[in-house]
Enzyme design. Structure first.
Site, short mmCIF file in Angstrom:
data_model
loop_
_atom_site.label_atom_id
_atom_site.label_comp_id
_atom_site.label_asym_id
_atom_site.label_seq_id
_atom_site.Cartn_x
_atom_site.Cartn_y
_atom_site.Cartn_z
N ARG A 111 0.81 -1.24 0.00
CA ARG A 111 0.00 0.00 0.00
C ARG A 111 0.83 1.28 0.00
O ARG A 111 0.39 2.34 0.39
CB ARG A 111 -0.98 0.03 1.17
CG ARG A 111 -2.00 -1.07 1.11
CD ARG A 111 -3.31 -0.65 1.72
NE ARG A 111 -4.31 -1.66 1.43
CZ ARG A 111 -4.41 -2.80 2.11
NH1 ARG A 111 -3.60 -3.06 3.12
NH2 ARG A 111 -5.34 -3.66 1.78
N LYS A 133 3.26 11.56 -11.48
CA LYS A 133 2.43 10.69 -12.35
C LYS A 133 3.21 9.41 -12.57
O LYS A 133 4.34 9.43 -13.07
CB LYS A 133 2.16 11.38 -13.69
CG LYS A 133 1.04 12.39 -13.62
CD LYS A 133 0.22 12.50 -14.89
CE LYS A 133 0.89 13.22 -16.00
NZ LYS A 133 0.04 13.46 -17.17
N GLU A 175 10.75 18.77 -24.63
CA GLU A 175 9.82 18.97 -23.51
C GLU A 175 10.13 20.28 -22.77
O GLU A 175 9.24 20.95 -22.26
CB GLU A 175 9.87 17.78 -22.54
CG GLU A 175 9.49 16.43 -23.15
CD GLU A 175 7.98 16.21 -23.33
OE1 GLU A 175 7.18 17.14 -23.09
OE2 GLU A 175 7.60 15.07 -23.73
N GLU A 223 -3.93 16.99 -12.09
CA GLU A 223 -4.23 17.28 -13.50
C GLU A 223 -5.72 17.40 -13.79
O GLU A 223 -6.26 16.76 -14.69
CB GLU A 223 -3.59 16.22 -14.42
CG GLU A 223 -3.43 16.73 -15.85
CD GLU A 223 -2.65 15.81 -16.75
OE1 GLU A 223 -1.49 15.54 -16.45
OE2 GLU A 223 -3.24 15.36 -17.75
N ARG A 227 -2.56 21.88 -15.09
CA ARG A 227 -1.42 21.01 -15.42
C ARG A 227 -1.54 20.44 -16.83
O ARG A 227 -0.54 20.08 -17.46
CB ARG A 227 -1.32 19.89 -14.38
CG ARG A 227 -0.12 18.98 -14.56
CD ARG A 227 0.05 18.04 -13.38
NE ARG A 227 1.12 17.09 -13.62
CZ ARG A 227 1.56 16.21 -12.73
NH1 ARG A 227 1.01 16.15 -11.54
NH2 ARG A 227 2.53 15.37 -13.03
N ASN A 231 0.42 19.36 -21.81
CA ASN A 231 0.13 18.47 -22.95
C ASN A 231 0.15 19.22 -24.29
O ASN A 231 -0.24 18.67 -25.31
CB ASN A 231 -1.22 17.77 -22.76
CG ASN A 231 -1.18 16.83 -21.59
OD1 ASN A 231 -0.21 16.10 -21.40
ND2 ASN A 231 -2.21 16.85 -20.77
N HIS A 251 9.26 9.98 -28.36
CA HIS A 251 8.12 10.78 -27.90
C HIS A 251 8.39 12.29 -28.03
O HIS A 251 7.57 13.04 -28.57
CB HIS A 251 7.79 10.40 -26.45
CG HIS A 251 6.70 11.21 -25.85
ND1 HIS A 251 5.40 11.16 -26.32
CD2 HIS A 251 6.70 12.13 -24.85
CE1 HIS A 251 4.66 12.00 -25.62
NE2 HIS A 251 5.43 12.60 -24.72
#
Ligand code: NAD
Length: 346
Positions: A111, A133, A175, A223, A227, A231, A251
């Protein structure tokens, strides 16, 4: 240099250290999750500085195709076999694929146990390792399984980037350019003149990018709104990656093309001048990033927008630059306008 990440729940706050990694000391067991390539190049230098009760190395196969639940199962099995407990620590040591998987495994093992990111690609240093993320892909798409789970600390060391292949380095720069176009005109202008082979500049790039990423994460950790601006370029990039079966472009390269396409749309809508669009394209080209893609079939390209997990209720969300250093999120763009832009890329 360091940047504090301040979240609503203060117990999850952490710091991103840039070129500050001297020694890591824990009075618990530690598992380092990595892959054979990164381990071969840099593991010794990490282990030399790691002091803990007992260390375990978990090496998973290298590649996006292994970012799946099967590999998570392998990681969990090794964690159990090594008898890590709830006080133990996981260190993610690799690119974004490793940090996404190690973070996810850390979030579900018993957990949730502590994890630390030590990213070794530029993309992971400027983007993937910060923000919590985590996750894996499955046959339905990329990153569809996962959690929001923040690391306890992130250590970005520019020395690890010396062994990065040229294309991987450029994919990370894409990025960073994305964040500059969205949020920071000064950074954009700095990048126009910066030589990233210079160590001090590279360090600045990491610092400036993490600062922007941190602000976006602090404003909207889960998000739900702001945020999503990160993208920018991704709506187009995901279709390009799908059409080319993830084989032709990294990517970051697909994002570079996606930004150029989004910019064409922004010019059409009067949000960006042609001159500004040219400046962004020149900056991408300066770092050897691609900006062009031949759209073979505009209808199927358009339909593919709706397969993106970020298109909610069949509405396509475009993140567009508003000048350099600003943005607009638009859900109302007429199909004819988008088709016109896609046709320009035929
Ligand atoms: P990657 O992790 O696949 O690394 C690229 C390649 O470089 C791999 O072969 C890797 O083994 C190798 N490598 C790593 N460090 C190296 C080094 N120092 N020297 C030489 N080679 C090295 O890819 P990436 O671009 O780092 O990350 C992409 C992943 O990140 C994707 O899965 C994407 O979904 C994810 N991502 C996550 C977030 C997030 O917020 N969680 C954000 C952006 C991207």
């Amino acid at each position: 240099m360091k940047i504090d990440i301040n979240l609503k729940d203060e117990s999850r706050n952490y710091t991103v250290f840039i070129n500050e990694l001297r020694e890591l000391k824990f009075d618990t067991k530690v598992a380092v999750i990595t892959n054979p390539k990164v381990a071969g190049l840099h593991l010794n230098s990490l282990l030399e500085n790691l002091e803990c009760k007992e260390k375990f190395i978990i090496s998973v196969p290298d590649g996006e195709e292994y970012k799946n639940l099967g590999t998570i199962e392998q990681i969990l099995e090794e964690l159990f076999t090594s008898k890590l407990d709830r006080s133990s620590v996981i260190i993610a040591f690799g690119g974004g694929v490793i940090s996404d998987m190690a973070g996810f495994a850390a979030s579900i093992y018993q957990r949730g146990i502590k994890f630390i990111n030590i990213p070794t690609t530029l993309l992971a240093q400027v983007d993937a390792s910060v923000g919590g993320k985590t996750g894996v892909n499955n046959k339905f798409g990329k990153n569809l399984i996962g959690s929001f789970y923040q690391p306890r600390a992130v250590y970005c060391e520019s020395k690890f980037l010396k062994t990065l292949p040229r294309r991987e380095f450029a994919a990370g720069v894409a990025e960073a350019i994305k964040m500059a176009v969205m949020f920071d005109k000064d950074m954009f202008e700095w990048l126009e003149g910066a030589n990233l082979k210079d160590e001090a500049n590279l360090q600045q790039l990491i610092y400036k990018s993490v600062l922007l990423k941190a602000k976006a994460v602090e404003a909207d950790e889960l998000e739900k709104g702001a945020r999503a601006v990160l993208n920018y370029g991704h709506t187009f990039a995901h279709v390009i990656e799908n059409e080319t079966e993830y084989k032709k472009f990294l990517h970051g390269e697909a994002v570079a093309i996606g930004m150029n396409m989004a910019n064409a749309l922004a010019v059409k809508l009067g949000l960006l001048s042609s001159e500004e669009k040219g400046r962004v394209e020149n900056l991408l080209l300066k770092f050897n990033l691609p900006t062009r893609y031949s759209v073979a079939n505009v209808d199927s390209f358009y339909e593919a927008f709706f397969l993106d997990k970020k298109s909610e209720n069949s509405v396509i969300k475009f993140i567009l630059p508003k000048g350099i250093g600003g943005y607009e999120m638009r859900k109302d763009i007429n199909k004819d306008i988008v088709m016109e832009i896609l046709s320009e890329f035929r």
